[in-house]
Design a protein around this motif. Structure first.
Motif, PDB file in Angstrom:
ATOM      1  N   GLU A  44      50.256  55.794  35.342  1.00 14.02           N
ATOM      2  CA  GLU A  44      49.995  55.203  34.026  1.00 14.02           C
ATOM      3  C   GLU A  44      48.553  55.384  33.558  1.00 14.02           C
ATOM      4  N   ASN A  45      47.731  56.095  34.360  1.00 12.73           N
ATOM      5  CA  ASN A  45      46.323  56.340  34.011  1.00 12.73           C
ATOM      6  C   ASN A  45      45.513  55.050  33.870  1.00 12.73           C
ATOM      7  N   ALA A  46      45.724  54.135  34.805  1.00 18.30           N
ATOM      8  CA  ALA A  46      44.966  52.884  34.831  1.00 18.30           C
ATOM      9  C   ALA A  46      43.810  52.998  35.823  1.00 18.30           C
ATOM     10  N   ASP A  47      42.888  52.051  35.767  1.00 21.10           N
ATOM     11  CA  ASP A  47      41.722  52.013  36.651  1.00 21.10           C
ATOM     12  C   ASP A  47      42.186  51.567  38.036  1.00 21.10           C
ATOM     13  N   SER A  48      42.250  52.478  38.985  1.00 22.97           N
ATOM     14  CA  SER A  48      42.790  52.162  40.307  1.00 22.97           C
ATOM     15  C   SER A  48      41.889  51.219  41.094  1.00 22.97           C
ATOM     16  N   PHE A  49      40.574  51.246  40.836  1.00 22.44           N
ATOM     17  CA  PHE A  49      39.658  50.350  41.550  1.00 22.44           C
ATOM     18  C   PHE A  49      39.909  48.901  41.151  1.00 22.44           C
ATOM     19  N   VAL A  50      39.993  48.655  39.862  1.00 22.53           N
ATOM     20  CA  VAL A  50      40.279  47.299  39.373  1.00 22.53           C
ATOM     21  C   VAL A  50      41.655  46.851  39.856  1.00 22.53           C
ATOM     22  N   CYS A  51      42.632  47.749  39.795  1.00 19.83           N
ATOM     23  CA  CYS A  51      43.984  47.417  40.261  1.00 19.83           C
ATOM     24  C   CYS A  51      43.983  47.077  41.742  1.00 19.83           C
ATOM     25  N   SER A  52      43.251  47.838  42.539  1.00 18.21           N
ATOM     26  CA  SER A  52      43.203  47.600  43.984  1.00 18.21           C
ATOM     27  C   SER A  52      42.630  46.228  44.301  1.00 18.21           C
ATOM     28  N   LEU A  53      41.495  45.894  43.698  1.00 14.84           N
ATOM     29  CA  LEU A  53      40.863  44.606  43.986  1.00 14.84           C
ATOM     30  C   LEU A  53      41.735  43.439  43.526  1.00 14.84           C
ATOM     31  N   ALA A  54      42.296  43.545  42.339  1.00 15.67           N
ATOM     32  CA  ALA A  54      43.144  42.462  41.840  1.00 15.67           C
ATOM     33  C   ALA A  54      44.384  42.292  42.708  1.00 15.67           C
ATOM     34  N   ALA A  55      44.978  43.413  43.128  1.00 15.36           N
ATOM     35  CA  ALA A  55      46.173  43.348  43.981  1.00 15.36           C
ATOM     36  C   ALA A  55      45.846  42.735  45.339  1.00 15.36           C
ATOM     37  N   LEU A  56      44.749  43.161  45.939  1.00 13.08           N
ATOM     38  CA  LEU A  56      44.374  42.635  47.250  1.00 13.08           C
ATOM     39  C   LEU A  56      44.094  41.137  47.204  1.00 13.08           C
ATOM     40  N   LEU A  57      43.470  40.671  46.127  1.00 14.24           N
ATOM     41  CA  LEU A  57      42.985  39.292  46.066  1.00 14.24           C
ATOM     42  C   LEU A  57      43.953  38.311  45.420  1.00 14.24           C
ATOM     43  N   HIS A  58      45.050  38.786  44.834  1.00 13.56           N
ATOM     44  CA  HIS A  58      45.848  37.902  43.984  1.00 13.56           C
ATOM     45  C   HIS A  58      46.399  36.687  44.720  1.00 13.56           C
ATOM     46  N   ASP A  59      46.799  36.835  45.985  1.00 16.03           N
ATOM     47  CA  ASP A  59      47.363  35.681  46.681  1.00 16.03           C
ATOM     48  C   ASP A  59      46.313  34.814  47.355  1.00 16.03           C
ATOM     49  N   VAL A  60      45.091  35.302  47.463  1.00 13.27           N
ATOM     50  CA  VAL A  60      44.011  34.443  47.942  1.00 13.27           C
ATOM     51  C   VAL A  60      43.835  33.280  46.959  1.00 13.27           C
ATOM     52  N   ALA A  61      44.132  33.550  45.689  1.00 11.31           N
ATOM     53  CA  ALA A  61      43.982  32.529  44.652  1.00 11.31           C
ATOM     54  C   ALA A  61      45.252  31.735  44.391  1.00 11.31           C
ATOM     55  N   ASP A  62      46.360  32.096  45.024  1.00 17.63           N
ATOM     56  CA  ASP A  62      47.646  31.484  44.707  1.00 17.63           C
ATOM     57  C   ASP A  62      47.609  29.983  44.969  1.00 17.63           C
ATOM     58  N   GLU A  63      48.087  29.211  43.993  1.00 16.32           N
ATOM     59  CA  GLU A  63      48.056  27.756  44.138  1.00 16.32           C
ATOM     60  C   GLU A  63      48.962  27.272  45.269  1.00 16.32           C
ATOM     61  N   LYS A  64      49.957  28.092  45.655  1.00 15.16           N
ATOM     62  CA  LYS A  64      50.814  27.710  46.779  1.00 15.16           C
ATOM     63  C   LYS A  64      50.030  27.681  48.091  1.00 15.16           C
TER      64      LYS A  64
END
Length: 217
Positions: A44-64
């Protein structure tokens, strides 16, 4: 900015935070989401660096997995400020993580292509063979039974019901969330992957009911 070094440091941080999780929100989930996000980003021609960091960190922030949603987000924000100097990147990644949750089917649409990519990758890990495994692991951890034919699926458009893990069954969760995810994909490549995984879940449910009802037919 040494992006590879930042990714490596973030991997270590996520392993430290989620390495002992037994609910299906462990390091390996974050790693799979990152891998899928990078594959979608390339298509999709997206920024892979931003995608990587957000994907790696998303559950660190999960309210569960935190005392509150705010506490989880603050933990991620603090980490990002130790890695990145670009405030725009920090804000972008935080916005993705803040808005990507299913949250009972509601929530704001993703504002950027990178957000759409990471949200698709996370939702893809909730369906298909791995999604099936994860729903039973999560249900077992929360004390939910496999199935009860007397218990109907709940209205998962209500956030308070969606977050009440003590009610319902593992099989009902397919109807409350998992079978809806194919229709929420943002990207063309995400939709393509979702089709196969969705069909696999339907096949699983057909076989499940066949075996469950074996003695009653």
């Amino acid at each position: 900015m040494d992006t590879s070094r930042i990714i490596t440091r973030t991997e270590e941080f996520v392993k430290e935070q989620l390495g002992k999780d037994t609910t299906g929100h462990d390091w390996w989930h974050s790693d799979r989401v990152r891998t899928t996000a990078c594959a979608i980003a390339e298509m999709e021609n997206a920024d892979s660096f931003v995608c990587s960091l957000a994907a790696l960190l998303h559950d660190v922030a999960d309210e569960k997995l935190n005392e509150s949603k705010e506490a989880g987000l603050e933990k991620v924000h603090t980490w990002l400020t130790t890695c990145l100097e670009n405030q725009e990147q920090i804000n972008h990644i935080m916005n993705i993580i803040e808005t990507m949750s299913f949250s009972g089917g509601g929530g704001e649409p993703m504002a950027t292509l990178e957000g759409q990519v990471v949200q698709d990758a996370d939702r893809l890990d909730a369906i298909g063979a791995i999604g099936i495994a994860r729903v039973f692991v999560f249900s077992g951890a929360k004390g939910r039974p496999i199935y009860d034919p007397q218990v109907a699926p709940r209205d998962e458009s209500l956030k308070e019901e969606y977050r009440d893990y003590t009610k319902g069954t593992a099989v009902n969760h397919f109807y409350e969330k998992l079978l809806k995810l194919k229709y929420t994909m943002n990207t063309a490549y995400g939709r393509k992957i979702a089709e196969e995984r969705h069909d696999f879940m339907l096949s699983f449910l057909d076989q499940f009911y066949k075996e469950w009802n074996q003695g009653t037919e």
